[in-house]
Enzyme design. Sequence first.
Site, PDB file in Angstrom:
ATOM      1  N   GLY A  55       0.858  -0.953   0.126  1.00  0.00           N
ATOM      2  CA  GLY A  55      -0.033   0.181   0.196  1.00  0.00           C
ATOM      3  C   GLY A  55       0.881   1.304   0.068  1.00  0.00           C
ATOM      4  O   GLY A  55       2.041   1.330  -0.725  1.00  0.00           O
ATOM      5  N   SER A  56       0.417   2.343   0.506  1.00  0.00           N
ATOM      6  CA  SER A  56       0.943   3.734   0.596  1.00  0.00           C
ATOM      7  C   SER A  56       2.271   3.906   1.106  1.00  0.00           C
ATOM      8  O   SER A  56       2.847   4.851   1.091  1.00  0.00           O
ATOM      9  CB  SER A  56      -0.007   4.805   0.944  1.00  0.00           C
ATOM     10  N   THR A  57       2.512   2.922   2.067  1.00  0.00           N
ATOM     11  CA  THR A  57       3.835   3.077   2.652  1.00  0.00           C
ATOM     12  C   THR A  57       5.061   2.978   1.409  1.00  0.00           C
ATOM     13  O   THR A  57       6.233   3.458   1.745  1.00  0.00           O
ATOM     14  CB  THR A  57       4.237   1.905   3.612  1.00  0.00           C
ATOM     15  N   MET A  58       4.809   2.244   0.330  1.00  0.00           N
ATOM     16  CA  MET A  58       5.701   2.136  -0.707  1.00  0.00           C
ATOM     17  C   MET A  58       5.817   3.498  -1.251  1.00  0.00           C
ATOM     18  O   MET A  58       7.012   3.856  -1.978  1.00  0.00           O
ATOM     19  CB  MET A  58       5.196   1.415  -1.714  1.00  0.00           C
TER      20      MET A  58
END
Length: 724
Positions: free
Chosen positions: A306-309
Amino acid sequence: MFIVYGGLFFLLFGRIVFIQVTGEAEGKVLAALAENKYAREAILTADRGKILDRNGELIASDTLSYRLVAVLDEKLSDSNVTRHVDDPEKAAAVLAKYLPLDKEELVERLTRSEEQIREGKKKQVEFGSAGRNISHETVLAIREEKIPGIQFIEYKKRFYPNGNFASYLIGFAQEEEDDKGVISTVGKMGLEATYNKQLTGENGKVNFKSDRFGVTLPKADKQIVPAKDGLDIKLTIDKTIQNLVEDAMNEVDKEYSPDKMLVIVANPKTGAILAMSQRPSFDPSTRVGLTSNWLNEAVENTIEPGSTMKIFTLAAAIEENKWDPNATFKSGQYKIYDRTIRDHVREGWGTISFLEGFQRSSNVSMAYLLERLGDREFIKYINKFGFGAKTGIDLPKESAGIILDRFPSERLTTSYGQGSTITPIQMIQAVTAIANDGVMMQPYVIDEIYNPNTKKVVESKEPEEKGKPISKETARKVREALATTVTSDAGTGKRFALNGYTVGGKTGTAEIPSPNGGYLSGGSNFLYSFIGMAPIEDPQLVTYVLVQHPKLEAGEYGSDPVSKLFTTIMESSLKYLNIIPDDIEEVETNKLGNFKKMDSSKAIEKLKSEGFSPVLIGEGGKITNQYPENGALLTPGSVVLLTTEGQTTLPDFTGWSKKTLLSFKMLSGLDIRITGDGFVTEQSLTAGTIPREDEPIVIHLQRPSEIYKIKPKDAEEMDDIIGG
């Protein structure tokens, strides 16, 4: 008659001479027959190696246990001693008081039929699981009953004193019996299985001679081959931080009942894993809670991050000078060929800056940023950060994940963490580069392996760099952007702010693959996550939290359980590590001098005059070591440990912190066993006692909230104030 008897005499005499000369009778070696009849061998069982935390506190070890055996064969008794169960009714009545078996069932087990006696069967019986793992206290109680024929066989059992504690990392070992009836402990899962060879000791033996009842023959020589204990494994895991993680996960599990949870805490300067746990979990002593899933999900399972990337998409853009935080773009949606990607707020927020897009976790901002950076250049950085490859952590069955790179749309979705898969441990490794000024550190859990037989370290792990994917300046700028996701009104990380510490991080919400293909949808069918670090100026800890499909009430968000885990663990861990909060007022401190080689009486007098509390380890004389070290800044009244030669007299530990107590344990070499957290409230041996080297000293600690018995709602605040 004379000739007949004379002939028989010479025949017998000749036979005796023959036997004496050859040592044989009827073709058999008599010495060997005697050896077989009287020779016995007793096994000296080796201890399985201990598993310890980074401070030497016990995580797993062998403990003595017993199994019950009833001898039924009457031939083993004689007129003087009864060695078999001669009264099954009486024996069953007594054993029923101590074993979870009915008297009737015990009588049946203890009674032999005529047929069994005739055929020589059922010479002794055991009692299954009811007769195993019997405590020493129960053994003593049954022996007091003096039941003939009841015997206890000692064996080693694996002991896990902390219960549900890093269970999927540590794993478990259990007893197995071979075809000769020898019981040994074998690792079945986790580190217990991976390092089974190193942990397993080598049994010794004692050769001696005895009669048929097992009584050693007088003047019989004994040949002893000593046992060699297994190697001890010292982990990077910190027992206190791990307990903080377990407690926080238990609370969130109780409140939100998620399908899964995972937490990893690491030191970004070294890559050392300080805590690692997941839910569901189990107690390694009983295996209660163990499901069909035996995977350590931090290492063996892959997820869409998810958006941690987006952290690493941003880092690549900054490194390539493609990042302008004040430039703007139109949020909401973005088209690539025939595919449209959208922000989590479908209509977007209008035209906003790239920095605000990062704070709001906009997928569209990543798409426009990728236009500037170039999607193939972006994939190069993803590889530099170690995604798509194993980290090389010292744990088995590590997965590599898959970075999708065939089509532009796949590279785009990878930029915001969808489609491609990673392992949680890869995320920890990658984020160390952000926290550690561009230097990426390999994660590891084994600190050292120690041989207790030779008293030598056979293997020691040093921190290992895995590359420098970005510069120090880029890392600093990424940390600044991560801090704004927590401090900005537009930030998705506002719930992750810490009391007294600056923090930065990134939230993530990933779709969960459906068993039937595609993704689950609706409600809280997502994998919610947060990767954060603190203090943001010079991070000392990074923590990765994942919560899958929590049961949310109306008005609650997926970030609620994630933030409760993160903030509880991080604040408590930073305080435990003595990282000074920003909002703490300065207090008076004095600089500690160098007292090594000084006479202890003079050093104690000087320390007292400077307002410190000196504690002597040893009998006095020349000081060989001190804690804290020369130059440390200490508040008035702080304990200073001074080491000399000789036996140590125990001080009054009341009020000591766990850290000071651990330092005393290390410097004194005493067998100090610590229970609880916080400050010392009890000790098993009184002050002024000189303990023996092998005499255990049990010290109990309590948190301030427990000591003062305050209400639960005020407990956390009180612990914070006092520093628990």
